[in-house]
Design a protein around this motif. Structure first.
Motif, PDB file in Angstrom:
ATOM      1  N   TRP A   1     -10.099   0.637  -4.968  1.00 53.79           N
ATOM      2  CA  TRP A   1     -10.936   1.536  -4.299  1.00 53.79           C
ATOM      3  C   TRP A   1     -10.098   2.312  -3.278  1.00 53.79           C
ATOM      4  CZ3 TRP A   1     -12.428  -3.639  -4.774  1.00 53.79           C
ATOM      5  CH2 TRP A   1     -13.624  -3.896  -5.332  1.00 53.79           C
ATOM      6  N   PRO A   2      -9.275   3.472  -4.001  1.00 53.78           N
ATOM      7  CA  PRO A   2      -8.336   4.308  -3.098  1.00 53.78           C
ATOM      8  C   PRO A   2      -9.050   4.945  -2.162  1.00 53.78           C
ATOM      9  CG  PRO A   2      -8.539   4.965  -5.358  1.00 53.78           C
ATOM     10  CD  PRO A   2      -9.362   3.845  -5.178  1.00 53.78           C
ATOM     11  N   ASP A   3      -8.300   5.157  -1.135  1.00 60.87           N
ATOM     12  CA  ASP A   3      -8.990   6.259   0.230  1.00 60.87           C
ATOM     13  C   ASP A   3      -9.929   5.377   0.878  1.00 60.87           C
ATOM     14  OD1 ASP A   3      -6.749   7.940  -0.451  1.00 60.87           O
ATOM     15  OD2 ASP A   3      -8.116   8.944  -2.013  1.00 60.87           O
ATOM     16  N   LYS A   4     -10.325   4.234   0.799  1.00 62.80           N
ATOM     17  CA  LYS A   4     -11.298   3.625   1.427  1.00 62.80           C
ATOM     18  C   LYS A   4     -10.894   2.386   2.131  1.00 62.80           C
ATOM     19  CE  LYS A   4     -14.882   4.953  -1.741  1.00 62.80           C
ATOM     20  NZ  LYS A   4     -16.149   4.337  -2.635  1.00 62.80           N
ATOM     21  N   PRO A   5     -11.289   2.290   3.387  1.00 59.37           N
ATOM     22  CA  PRO A   5     -10.606   1.242   4.132  1.00 59.37           C
ATOM     23  C   PRO A   5     -11.247  -0.285   3.553  1.00 59.37           C
ATOM     24  CG  PRO A   5     -11.699   2.726   5.878  1.00 59.37           C
ATOM     25  CD  PRO A   5     -12.129   3.321   4.233  1.00 59.37           C
ATOM     26  N   CYS A   6     -10.790  -1.309   3.811  1.00 58.09           N
ATOM     27  CA  CYS A   6     -10.950  -2.743   3.219  1.00 58.09           C
ATOM     28  C   CYS A   6     -11.709  -3.379   4.267  1.00 58.09           C
ATOM     29  CB  CYS A   6      -9.877  -3.292   2.823  1.00 58.09           C
ATOM     30  SG  CYS A   6     -10.045  -5.229   2.074  1.00 58.09           S
ATOM     31  N   SER A   7     -12.852  -4.028   4.003  1.00 54.08           N
ATOM     32  CA  SER A   7     -13.376  -4.829   5.058  1.00 54.08           C
ATOM     33  C   SER A   7     -12.540  -5.986   5.229  1.00 54.08           C
ATOM     34  CB  SER A   7     -14.920  -5.304   4.784  1.00 54.08           C
ATOM     35  OG  SER A   7     -14.908  -6.379   3.768  1.00 54.08           O
TER      36      SER A   7
END
Length: 85
Positions: free
Chosen positions: A23-29
């Protein structure tokens, strides 16, 4: 830092790198990273604090600090690419 601590931090970086590749360009929970890195949330938070202080990740915590997101800083992304490629 001793070798055991360094190995633990490397494991967190590797898990974050795998998640970011999916999931590029998305912060990780934090919950997702905790599961992927196979660490209890309390341990993960301490490790992420060390990585944040080193300038390798950016943490965004929600109220209470229990939930939030994490993502690589540019320096952290480069270090992970150097280590895991």
């Amino acid at each position: 830092m001793d070798d055991q601590v360094m190995a633990a931090l490397a494991g967190v970086l590797e898990a974050l790198r795998r998640i970011e590749a999916e999931w590029p360009d998305k912060p990780c929970s934090l919950a997702k990273l905790s599961k992927q890195a196979q660490r209890p949330m309390s341990v993960l938070r301490r490790q992420l604090t060390m990585l944040e202080e080193a300038g390798l990740v950016t943490l965004a915590l929600e109220d209470g600090g229990v939930a939030g997101t994490v993502q690589f800083s540019p320096a952290g992304r480069q270090l992970a690419a150097d280590i895991f490629n």
